[in-house]
Design a protein around this motif. Structure first.
Motif, PDB file in Angstrom:
ATOM      1  N   ASP A 137       0.711  -1.238  -0.112  1.00 38.07           N
ATOM      2  CA  ASP A 137       0.224   0.130  -0.107  1.00 38.07           C
ATOM      3  C   ASP A 137       1.448   1.130  -0.113  1.00 38.07           C
ATOM      4  O   ASP A 137       1.914   1.475   0.711  1.00 38.07           O
ATOM      5  CB  ASP A 137      -1.242   0.447   0.843  1.00 38.07           C
ATOM      6  CG  ASP A 137      -1.781   0.788   0.848  1.00 38.07           C
ATOM      7  OD1 ASP A 137      -1.745   2.231   0.864  1.00 38.07           O
ATOM      8  OD2 ASP A 137      -2.761   1.298   1.574  1.00 38.07           O
ATOM      9  N   ALA A 138       0.570   2.125  -0.968  1.00 35.25           N
ATOM     10  CA  ALA A 138       2.049   2.886  -1.686  1.00 35.25           C
ATOM     11  C   ALA A 138       1.432   4.797  -0.164  1.00 35.25           C
ATOM     12  O   ALA A 138       2.672   4.899   0.107  1.00 35.25           O
ATOM     13  CB  ALA A 138       1.316   3.673  -2.535  1.00 35.25           C
ATOM     14  N   PHE A 139       0.687   3.668   0.171  1.00 36.82           N
ATOM     15  CA  PHE A 139      -0.118   5.025   1.062  1.00 36.82           C
ATOM     16  C   PHE A 139       0.428   5.037   3.091  1.00 36.82           C
ATOM     17  O   PHE A 139       1.049   5.786   3.647  1.00 36.82           O
ATOM     18  CB  PHE A 139      -1.337   5.739   1.144  1.00 36.82           C
ATOM     19  CG  PHE A 139      -2.245   6.638  -0.014  1.00 36.82           C
ATOM     20  CD1 PHE A 139      -1.433   8.177  -0.432  1.00 36.82           C
ATOM     21  CD2 PHE A 139      -1.980   5.582  -1.457  1.00 36.82           C
ATOM     22  CE1 PHE A 139      -2.250   8.238  -0.736  1.00 36.82           C
ATOM     23  CE2 PHE A 139      -2.608   6.482  -2.462  1.00 36.82           C
ATOM     24  CZ  PHE A 139      -2.235   8.252  -2.491  1.00 36.82           C
ATOM     25  N   GLU A 140       0.442   3.602   3.018  1.00 35.62           N
ATOM     26  CA  GLU A 140       0.968   3.160   4.162  1.00 35.62           C
ATOM     27  C   GLU A 140       2.229   2.864   4.577  1.00 35.62           C
ATOM     28  O   GLU A 140       2.857   3.208   6.281  1.00 35.62           O
ATOM     29  CB  GLU A 140       0.509   2.368   4.778  1.00 35.62           C
ATOM     30  CG  GLU A 140       0.492   1.338   6.327  1.00 35.62           C
ATOM     31  CD  GLU A 140      -0.417  -0.141   6.219  1.00 35.62           C
ATOM     32  OE1 GLU A 140      -0.296  -0.595   7.448  1.00 35.62           O
ATOM     33  OE2 GLU A 140      -1.068  -0.640   5.105  1.00 35.62           O
ATOM     34  N   HIS A 141       3.327   2.695   3.730  1.00 36.12           N
ATOM     35  CA  HIS A 141       4.716   2.941   3.947  1.00 36.12           C
ATOM     36  C   HIS A 141       5.343   3.675   3.507  1.00 36.12           C
ATOM     37  O   HIS A 141       5.202   3.838   0.980  1.00 36.12           O
ATOM     38  CB  HIS A 141       4.618   1.473   3.811  1.00 36.12           C
ATOM     39  CG  HIS A 141       4.177   0.110   4.257  1.00 36.12           C
ATOM     40  ND1 HIS A 141       4.103   0.352   5.994  1.00 36.12           N
ATOM     41  CD2 HIS A 141       3.635  -0.299   4.271  1.00 36.12           C
ATOM     42  CE1 HIS A 141       3.648  -0.722   6.160  1.00 36.12           C
ATOM     43  NE2 HIS A 141       3.119  -1.061   5.396  1.00 36.12           N
ATOM     44  N   PRO A 142       5.391   4.595   3.585  1.00 36.30           N
ATOM     45  CA  PRO A 142       6.699   6.228   2.309  1.00 36.30           C
ATOM     46  C   PRO A 142       7.712   4.956   2.244  1.00 36.30           C
ATOM     47  O   PRO A 142       8.009   4.241   2.365  1.00 36.30           O
ATOM     48  CB  PRO A 142       6.856   6.956   3.558  1.00 36.30           C
ATOM     49  CG  PRO A 142       6.245   6.855   4.995  1.00 36.30           C
ATOM     50  CD  PRO A 142       5.688   5.123   5.047  1.00 36.30           C
ATOM     51  N   ARG A 143       7.914   6.036   0.644  1.00 33.42           N
ATOM     52  CA  ARG A 143       9.161   4.829   0.390  1.00 33.42           C
ATOM     53  C   ARG A 143      10.300   4.415   0.879  1.00 33.42           C
ATOM     54  O   ARG A 143      10.858   3.891   0.769  1.00 33.42           O
ATOM     55  CB  ARG A 143       9.664   5.984  -1.119  1.00 33.42           C
ATOM     56  CG  ARG A 143       8.954   5.921  -2.270  1.00 33.42           C
ATOM     57  CD  ARG A 143       9.267   6.650  -3.352  1.00 33.42           C
ATOM     58  NE  ARG A 143       8.039   6.710  -4.832  1.00 33.42           N
ATOM     59  CZ  ARG A 143       8.078   6.991  -5.612  1.00 33.42           C
ATOM     60  NH1 ARG A 143       8.674   7.869  -5.529  1.00 33.42           N
ATOM     61  NH2 ARG A 143       7.100   6.729  -6.697  1.00 33.42           N
ATOM     62  N   ALA A 144      11.094   5.304   1.674  1.00 37.16           N
ATOM     63  CA  ALA A 144      11.588   5.203   2.736  1.00 37.16           C
ATOM     64  C   ALA A 144      12.429   4.074   3.743  1.00 37.16           C
ATOM     65  O   ALA A 144      13.003   3.477   3.817  1.00 37.16           O
ATOM     66  CB  ALA A 144      12.238   6.472   3.633  1.00 37.16           C
ATOM     67  N   THR A 145      10.792   3.691   4.349  1.00 38.91           N
ATOM     68  CA  THR A 145      11.035   2.851   4.950  1.00 38.91           C
ATOM     69  C   THR A 145      10.617   1.774   4.128  1.00 38.91           C
ATOM     70  O   THR A 145      10.305   0.426   5.134  1.00 38.91           O
ATOM     71  CB  THR A 145       9.857   3.205   5.654  1.00 38.91           C
ATOM     72  OG1 THR A 145       8.380   3.113   5.027  1.00 38.91           O
ATOM     73  CG2 THR A 145       9.413   4.388   6.522  1.00 38.91           C
ATOM     74  N   ARG A 146       9.999   1.440   3.588  1.00 35.25           N
ATOM     75  CA  ARG A 146       9.485  -0.157   2.112  1.00 35.25           C
ATOM     76  C   ARG A 146      10.972  -0.914   2.649  1.00 35.25           C
ATOM     77  O   ARG A 146      11.088  -2.208   2.510  1.00 35.25           O
ATOM     78  CB  ARG A 146       8.931   0.318   0.765  1.00 35.25           C
ATOM     79  CG  ARG A 146       8.319   0.786   0.669  1.00 35.25           C
ATOM     80  CD  ARG A 146       7.600   1.542  -0.334  1.00 35.25           C
ATOM     81  NE  ARG A 146       6.873   2.750  -0.241  1.00 35.25           N
ATOM     82  CZ  ARG A 146       6.504   2.742  -1.032  1.00 35.25           C
ATOM     83  NH1 ARG A 146       6.579   2.888  -2.638  1.00 35.25           N
ATOM     84  NH2 ARG A 146       4.912   3.994  -1.202  1.00 35.25           N
ATOM     85  N   PRO A 147      12.455  -0.552   2.591  1.00 33.47           N
ATOM     86  CA  PRO A 147      13.336  -1.513   2.382  1.00 33.47           C
ATOM     87  C   PRO A 147      13.404  -2.482   4.054  1.00 33.47           C
ATOM     88  O   PRO A 147      13.981  -3.780   4.076  1.00 33.47           O
ATOM     89  CB  PRO A 147      14.828  -1.131   2.110  1.00 33.47           C
ATOM     90  CG  PRO A 147      14.185  -0.277   1.670  1.00 33.47           C
ATOM     91  CD  PRO A 147      13.096   0.584   2.385  1.00 33.47           C
ATOM     92  N   SER A 148      12.745  -2.036   5.012  1.00 34.39           N
ATOM     93  CA  SER A 148      12.631  -2.728   6.566  1.00 34.39           C
ATOM     94  C   SER A 148      11.314  -3.377   6.389  1.00 34.39           C
ATOM     95  O   SER A 148      10.925  -4.301   7.749  1.00 34.39           O
ATOM     96  CB  SER A 148      12.320  -1.636   7.039  1.00 34.39           C
ATOM     97  OG  SER A 148      11.244  -0.455   7.103  1.00 34.39           O
ATOM     98  N   LEU A 149      10.233  -3.729   5.103  1.00 35.45           N
ATOM     99  CA  LEU A 149       9.612  -4.290   5.410  1.00 35.45           C
ATOM    100  C   LEU A 149       9.860  -5.605   5.107  1.00 35.45           C
ATOM    101  O   LEU A 149      10.696  -5.782   4.457  1.00 35.45           O
ATOM    102  CB  LEU A 149       8.242  -3.553   4.439  1.00 35.45           C
ATOM    103  CG  LEU A 149       7.728  -1.844   4.684  1.00 35.45           C
ATOM    104  CD1 LEU A 149       6.668  -1.783   3.567  1.00 35.45           C
ATOM    105  CD2 LEU A 149       6.919  -2.334   6.267  1.00 35.45           C
ATOM    106  N   PRO A 150       8.599  -6.730   5.549  1.00 38.90           N
ATOM    107  CA  PRO A 150       9.269  -8.131   5.170  1.00 38.90           C
ATOM    108  C   PRO A 150       8.405  -8.642   3.476  1.00 38.90           C
ATOM    109  O   PRO A 150       7.786  -8.784   2.750  1.00 38.90           O
ATOM    110  CB  PRO A 150       7.917  -8.575   5.721  1.00 38.90           C
ATOM    111  CG  PRO A 150       6.985  -8.190   5.866  1.00 38.90           C
ATOM    112  CD  PRO A 150       7.554  -6.858   6.318  1.00 38.90           C
ATOM    113  N   LEU A 151       8.978  -7.840   2.625  1.00 40.30           N
ATOM    114  CA  LEU A 151       9.118  -8.068   1.106  1.00 40.30           C
ATOM    115  C   LEU A 151       8.481  -9.407   0.084  1.00 40.30           C
ATOM    116  O   LEU A 151       9.923  -9.774   0.775  1.00 40.30           O
ATOM    117  CB  LEU A 151       9.358  -6.940  -0.121  1.00 40.30           C
ATOM    118  CG  LEU A 151       9.765  -6.256   0.965  1.00 40.30           C
ATOM    119  CD1 LEU A 151      10.597  -4.297   0.050  1.00 40.30           C
ATOM    120  CD2 LEU A 151       7.863  -4.898   1.017  1.00 40.30           C
TER     121      LEU A 151
END
Length: 447
Positions: A90-104
């Motif tokens: 969800d692009a609105f829930e997670h700013p781009r700068a924080t996405r590497p820390s997600l369990p992608l």
């Protein structure tokens, strides 16, 4: 995802031809996605190359997730395939700068997921009636998804430009044009009304609608985008060190970050060099300037004794035919873009020389209004009179206001499916990583 099924009625379309168009558009988008994600090794896919951008693997899975949500679930009414990943992408829930820390999803799993969704969607398309519901009339939502993927492909290409290391992408240069620059440097656009926006372009997005009349006073506009050579004159004249030319916020921005030239430029041995997709090369003076913010574009225009065109002026220059009074789909007419009209679709990895593509000129002789570089306008991103959000507010409505400036025309990185004479892009005025340049205008009474 909240659906609001309100959109103007569309003309009946041959469903066989429409399905073919959908398959072609979706296929072209996926071929490009695969190119952009297969040309680098896995560590490059999972790395964040700039806090301004997502890891490439996030974009890959996000593309599949949006396709699943809108086509598999909303159109097909089918059970969610991977509901547990919705919030991750969800692009609105997670700013781009924080996405590497997600369990992608890992690259292989993201590819498999996107491929599985696509296989299901192509089967779904065969059995879907493309009329009777606003979401599917004229295959609107399928076109929306094709445009969404191409927009993320452009985003991924920006990430490739920001990544360090050797070149991973190649493409031939734009075709050479004999005597590219037109004889006139500016043309007069006559004053009066014209039709802005659209109500009958089947795949136009909500912010392009509805068609409405605008009264625009006469003005003059550049026949080609501002070039690197012209911009170098601004730099050489101390433009980045003279507060007179800058909006206060822009002046603060360049002082805070030590900005003295377009992004990716550097001075070496008395010459300007640039880094483009892993290759360092001299800055070509005849190309449109690229990677400048709205503030830089506005400052240049002030220095040159001109201004940025408003969004309405830009669209009138691009679409209005003085001989008939009608608004065309594109500067050259109503035909879809071909290779002779504009530099689109990542066929080349940069803009063509200013003044190229004479076949794509407007009736008044303005060139390169479509393709090559996004063009900053003077206008804030605002709704048209009678705007209705469709099919969700988060595409356009949440961005309306003075914080975002409008860009028009597309760039070499934009696919034709996501580029029209009515297409509206927007971004923060500080953005420099996007493939943006500009052209200038002036009031007719100043001529």
């Amino acid at each position: 995802m909240t659906t609001q099924e309100t959109v103007p009625d569309e003309k009946p379309v041959d469903e066989h031809a429409l399905r073919l168009r959908v398959v072609t558009a979706l296929g072209a988008a996926r071929d490009r996605t695969e190119l952009l994600t297969s040309c680098v090794e896995e560590p490059e896919l999972t790395a964040q190359h700039s806090p301004l951008m997502s890891p490439l693997v996030w974009d890959l899975a996000h593309i599949g997730n949006q396709e699943e949500q809108w086509l598999w679930r909303a159109v097909g009414g089918r059970e969610a395939l991977r509901p547990e990943i919705d919030s991750l992408y969800d692009a609105f829930e997670h700013p781009r700068a924080t996405r590497p820390s997600l369990p992608l999803l890992a690259p292989a799993e993201a590819r498999a997921y996107a491929a599985d969704v696509r296989t299901r969607i192509l089967d779904l398309l065969d059995g879907t009636r493309l009329e009777g519901r606003p979401l599917v009339d004229s295959a609107f939502v399928f076109g929306m998804i094709a445009q969404h993927e191409q927009q993320h492909d452009e985003t991924m290409l920006i990430t490739h430009q920001l990544r360090k290391g050797p070149a991973a992408l190649t493409a031939p240069p734009p075709p050479a044009t004999a005597s590219a620059l037109p004889g006139q440097t500016e043309v007069l656009v006559p004053g009066g009304p014209f039709t802005m926006g659209t109500s009958d372009e089947p795949w136009a997005l909500d912010n392009e609608r509805p068609a409405h009349t605008r009264i625009v006073p006469a003005f003059l506009i550049d026949t080609a985008p501002v070039t690197n050579g012209a911009y170098q004159a601004f730099v050489a004249d101390g433009g980045y060190h003279d507060e007179r030319w800058w909006q206060s916020e822009g002046w603060d921005q360049i002082r805070e970050h030590g900005i003295e030239a377009p992004l990716f430029w550097r001075r070496e041995g008395g010459a300007w060099l640039r880094r483009r997709f892993g290759v360092t090369e001299p800055v070509p003076e005849d190309e449109p300037v690229l990677h400048v913010s709205w503030y830089e574009a506005d400052a240049y225009a002030r220095w040159a004794g001109r201004r940025l065109p408003t969004e309405a002026e830009w669209e009138k220059a691009a679409r209005h035919d003085p001989a008939t009074g009608r608004s065309r789909r594109y500067p050259w007419g109503d035909a879809d873009p071909g290779p002779g009209h504009a530099n689109l679709g990542q066929r080349h990895l940069g803009p063509a020389p200013a003044g190229s593509y004479p076949e794509g000129a407007s009736p008044l002789g303005v060139r390169q209004l479509i393709g090559d570089v996004w063009e900053w306008t003077a206008s804030d991103f605002l709704p048209y009179p009678g705007f209705r959000a469709f099919p969700y507010k988060e595409y356009s409505e949440v961005f309306f206001g003075p914080a975002h400036k409008v860009l028009r025309g597309g760039s070499f990185a934009v696919d034709p499916v996501a580029c029209r004479g009515t297409f509206r892009n927007w971004d923060l005025p500080v953005r420099r990583q996007i493939f943006a340049g500009f052209r200038t205008a002036r009031n007719a009474e100043a001529a």
